[in-house]
Design a protein around this motif. Structure first.
Motif, PDB file in Angstrom:
ATOM      1  N   ILE A 146      54.384  74.235  31.243  1.00  0.00           N
ATOM      2  CA  ILE A 146      54.393  73.354  32.422  1.00  0.00           C
ATOM      3  C   ILE A 146      52.991  73.207  32.995  1.00  0.00           C
ATOM      4  N   ASP A 147      52.252  74.305  33.069  1.00  0.00           N
ATOM      5  CA  ASP A 147      50.882  74.234  33.582  1.00  0.00           C
ATOM      6  C   ASP A 147      50.010  73.333  32.699  1.00  0.00           C
ATOM      7  N   PHE A 148      50.178  73.446  31.392  1.00  0.00           N
ATOM      8  CA  PHE A 148      49.402  72.595  30.487  1.00  0.00           C
ATOM      9  C   PHE A 148      49.744  71.122  30.707  1.00  0.00           C
ATOM     10  N   ALA A 149      51.045  70.797  30.807  1.00  0.00           N
ATOM     11  CA  ALA A 149      51.465  69.400  30.999  1.00  0.00           C
ATOM     12  C   ALA A 149      50.932  68.842  32.308  1.00  0.00           C
ATOM     13  N   GLN A 150      50.998  69.621  33.391  1.00  0.00           N
ATOM     14  CA  GLN A 150      50.542  69.128  34.687  1.00  0.00           C
ATOM     15  C   GLN A 150      49.021  68.964  34.730  1.00  0.00           C
ATOM     16  N   GLU A 151      48.312  69.831  34.056  1.00  0.00           N
ATOM     17  CA  GLU A 151      46.860  69.687  34.007  1.00  0.00           C
ATOM     18  C   GLU A 151      46.442  68.518  33.113  1.00  0.00           C
ATOM     19  N   TYR A 152      47.126  68.365  31.974  1.00  0.00           N
ATOM     20  CA  TYR A 152      46.725  67.336  31.010  1.00  0.00           C
ATOM     21  C   TYR A 152      47.004  65.935  31.543  1.00  0.00           C
ATOM     22  N   TRP A 153      48.175  65.743  32.163  1.00  0.00           N
ATOM     23  CA  TRP A 153      48.548  64.421  32.664  1.00  0.00           C
ATOM     24  C   TRP A 153      48.220  64.245  34.153  1.00  0.00           C
ATOM     25  N   SER A 154      47.565  65.215  34.772  1.00  0.00           N
ATOM     26  CA  SER A 154      47.173  65.126  36.193  1.00  0.00           C
ATOM     27  C   SER A 154      48.371  64.751  37.059  1.00  0.00           C
ATOM     28  N   CYS A 155      49.413  65.548  36.975  1.00  0.00           N
ATOM     29  CA  CYS A 155      50.656  65.266  37.684  1.00  0.00           C
ATOM     30  C   CYS A 155      51.187  66.534  38.336  1.00  0.00           C
ATOM     31  N   CYS A 156      52.279  66.384  39.064  1.00  0.00           N
ATOM     32  CA  CYS A 156      52.886  67.538  39.728  1.00  0.00           C
ATOM     33  C   CYS A 156      54.379  67.270  39.889  1.00  0.00           C
ATOM     34  N   GLY A 157      55.211  68.073  39.239  1.00  0.00           N
ATOM     35  CA  GLY A 157      56.653  67.873  39.298  1.00  0.00           C
ATOM     36  C   GLY A 157      57.097  66.700  38.444  1.00  0.00           C
ATOM     37  N   ALA A 158      58.403  66.435  38.467  1.00  0.00           N
ATOM     38  CA  ALA A 158      58.930  65.317  37.686  1.00  0.00           C
ATOM     39  C   ALA A 158      58.596  63.983  38.341  1.00  0.00           C
ATOM     40  N   ARG A 159      58.940  63.854  39.633  1.00  0.00           N
ATOM     41  CA  ARG A 159      58.638  62.627  40.383  1.00  0.00           C
ATOM     42  C   ARG A 159      57.520  62.822  41.412  1.00  0.00           C
ATOM     43  N   GLU A 213      46.898  63.719  53.249  1.00  0.00           N
ATOM     44  CA  GLU A 213      46.015  64.883  53.156  1.00  0.00           C
ATOM     45  C   GLU A 213      46.216  65.620  51.833  1.00  0.00           C
ATOM     46  N   GLN A 214      47.447  65.621  51.331  1.00  0.00           N
ATOM     47  CA  GLN A 214      47.732  66.319  50.079  1.00  0.00           C
ATOM     48  C   GLN A 214      46.944  65.735  48.911  1.00  0.00           C
ATOM     49  N   GLN A 215      46.674  64.429  48.945  1.00  0.00           N
ATOM     50  CA  GLN A 215      45.992  63.786  47.825  1.00  0.00           C
ATOM     51  C   GLN A 215      44.587  64.325  47.607  1.00  0.00           C
ATOM     52  N   GLY A 216      44.017  64.921  48.616  1.00  0.00           N
ATOM     53  CA  GLY A 216      42.692  65.498  48.442  1.00  0.00           C
ATOM     54  C   GLY A 216      42.728  66.877  47.801  1.00  0.00           C
ATOM     55  N   PHE A 217      43.888  67.484  47.714  1.00  0.00           N
ATOM     56  CA  PHE A 217      44.004  68.847  47.180  1.00  0.00           C
ATOM     57  C   PHE A 217      44.799  68.919  45.870  1.00  0.00           C
ATOM     58  N   ILE A 218      45.849  68.103  45.758  1.00  0.00           N
ATOM     59  CA  ILE A 218      46.724  68.183  44.586  1.00  0.00           C
ATOM     60  C   ILE A 218      46.992  66.777  44.055  1.00  0.00           C
ATOM     61  N   HIS A 219      47.511  66.736  42.813  1.00  0.00           N
ATOM     62  CA  HIS A 219      47.964  65.477  42.220  1.00  0.00           C
ATOM     63  C   HIS A 219      49.344  65.155  42.797  1.00  0.00           C
ATOM     64  N   THR A 220      49.500  63.959  43.298  1.00  0.00           N
ATOM     65  CA  THR A 220      50.761  63.604  43.953  1.00  0.00           C
ATOM     66  C   THR A 220      51.666  62.737  43.079  1.00  0.00           C
ATOM     67  N   LYS A 221      51.204  62.371  41.898  1.00  0.00           N
ATOM     68  CA  LYS A 221      52.035  61.560  41.000  1.00  0.00           C
ATOM     69  C   LYS A 221      52.903  62.465  40.136  1.00  0.00           C
ATOM     70  N   GLY A 222      54.127  61.962  39.830  1.00  0.00           N
ATOM     71  CA  GLY A 222      55.050  62.732  39.004  1.00  0.00           C
ATOM     72  C   GLY A 222      54.677  62.684  37.527  1.00  0.00           C
ATOM     73  N   CYS A 223      55.115  63.681  36.796  1.00  0.00           N
ATOM     74  CA  CYS A 223      54.768  63.779  35.375  1.00  0.00           C
ATOM     75  C   CYS A 223      55.487  62.740  34.523  1.00  0.00           C
ATOM     76  N   VAL A 224      56.675  62.294  34.929  1.00  0.00           N
ATOM     77  CA  VAL A 224      57.396  61.282  34.152  1.00  0.00           C
ATOM     78  C   VAL A 224      56.613  59.977  34.145  1.00  0.00           C
ATOM     79  N   GLY A 225      56.180  59.529  35.335  1.00  0.00           N
ATOM     80  CA  GLY A 225      55.392  58.303  35.409  1.00  0.00           C
ATOM     81  C   GLY A 225      54.062  58.412  34.694  1.00  0.00           C
ATOM     82  N   GLN A 226      53.412  59.555  34.812  1.00  0.00           N
ATOM     83  CA  GLN A 226      52.130  59.758  34.134  1.00  0.00           C
ATOM     84  C   GLN A 226      52.290  59.803  32.617  1.00  0.00           C
ATOM     85  N   PHE A 227      53.403  60.374  32.170  1.00  0.00           N
ATOM     86  CA  PHE A 227      53.671  60.404  30.730  1.00  0.00           C
ATOM     87  C   PHE A 227      53.902  58.998  30.195  1.00  0.00           C
TER      88      PHE A 227
END
Length: 341
Positions: A146-159, A213-227
């Protein structure tokens, strides 16, 4: 024509195809065995082999399954193709081609269904990711995946980041005593290129902030859309990989079937030659043998004036008997006369 030798091409097993198929499959056999060994070693390290029921305890996917299944299939196919080609075993070659063809049609059907039912596939992918989010801390291999997928696709969670409410360590309920409450894993964080040391606590309490504010610290896009976006951007590469795999499978099937056809042709030719030899050489009468002897090409050795009766039987090949011996071409034929009266 007189004075010319006629050559007949007999069926034979092609050495190039045989040993190419052997070498092609021995590589996959070794790779499959390596994948299988890695999977079993990982299970052994996690204690799964000593407690098989642990396989069903995970809420998400254990990535080791990928190594075990792929390694097992590659080992079986590699063994069948390798030994079938080396030993010219038609059963193993047919098993190899049928099993490989079944995998090919399953891949083709999966691709067609994924294209036709895109919305259903998207929902299933969301469900799959969320199930793995729930089991994030239950298995170290799943966590790394999961960590690899979120780092590679710059995403966080499913949605989006709020999907991490499904995990008991990251949810925002008041009863959650975890320090990671209302946070996300470090793999969701926006990395600072200047940082040499990874900050594993960068996601703590980040979901307590406003979304902007979250956008400056974490990726706010879901992994499904990024995939999906990654697939569209790399469609040619992905399609090329799948087409290449499909062509390799079709090539392997054709090579195995061609080798089976060659083996069958050689067996049929040998069987026909053996039947013709038995019917023509082992059972004719002496009169039939003598009738094939021409005055110029063949000679009679032994008793030139012998006129055997029609009820005398042909007995054997060779020159081992004291009875009259006939020379027909390269064959020395000895006959033994028996009266049936």
């Amino acid at each position: 024509m007189p004075g010319k030798h006629q050559h007949f091409q007999e069926p034979e097993v092609g050495c190039c195809g045989k040993y190419f198929l052997f070498g092609f499959n021995i590589v996959f056999w070794v790779l499959g065995a390596l994948f299988l060994a890695i999977g079993l070693w990982a299970w052994g390290e996690k204690g799964v082999l000593s407690n098989i029921s642990a396989l069903t305890d995970l809420g998400g996917l254990d990535p080791v399954w990928l190594f075990v299944v792929v390694g097992g299939v590659m080992s079986v196919l590699g063994f069948a193709g390798c030994i079938g080609a080396l030993r010219e075993n038609t059963f193993l070659l047919k098993f190899f081609s049928v099993f490989l063809g079944l995998i090919f049609f399953l891949e083709l059907a999966t691709g067609i269904l994924a294209f036709v039912f895109k919305d259903w596939i998207r929902d299933q992918l969301n469900l799959f990711i969320n199930n793995n989010v729930k089991a994030y801390r239950d298995d170290i291999d799943l966590q790394n995946l999961i960590d690899f997928a979120q780092e590679y696709w710059s995403c966080c969670g499913a949605r989006g980041p709020n999907d991490w409410n499904l995990n008991i360590y990251f949810n925002c309920t008041d009863l959650n005593p975890s320090r990671e409450r209302c946070g996300v894993p470090f793999s969701c964080c926006v990395r600072d290129p200047a940082e040499d040391v990874l900050n594993t606590q960068c996601g703590y309490d980040v979901r307590l902030k406003l979304e902007l504010e979250q956008q400056g610290f974490i990726h706010t896009k879901g992994c499904v859309g990024q995939f999906e976006k990654w697939l569209q951007d790399n469609l040619i590469v992905v399609a090329g990989v799948f087409v290449g795999i499909a062509l390799l499978q079709i090539f392997g099937i054709c090579l195995a079937q061609n080798l089976v056809s060659d083996i069958k042709a050689v067996k049929a030719n040998w069987s026909k030659w053996n039947d013709d030899f038995e019917n023509h050489w082992l059972t004719p009468t002496v009169s039939e043998v003598l009738s094939t002897v021409g005055p110029q090409q063949n000679s009679v050795i032994g008793a030139p004036g012998l006129a055997p009766p029609s009820r005398h039987a042909f007995f054997g090949l060779g020159g081992l008997y004291p009875e009259p011996t006939f020379k027909i071409g390269r064959f020395h034929i000895s006959v033994q006369t028996h009266s049936f009266s």
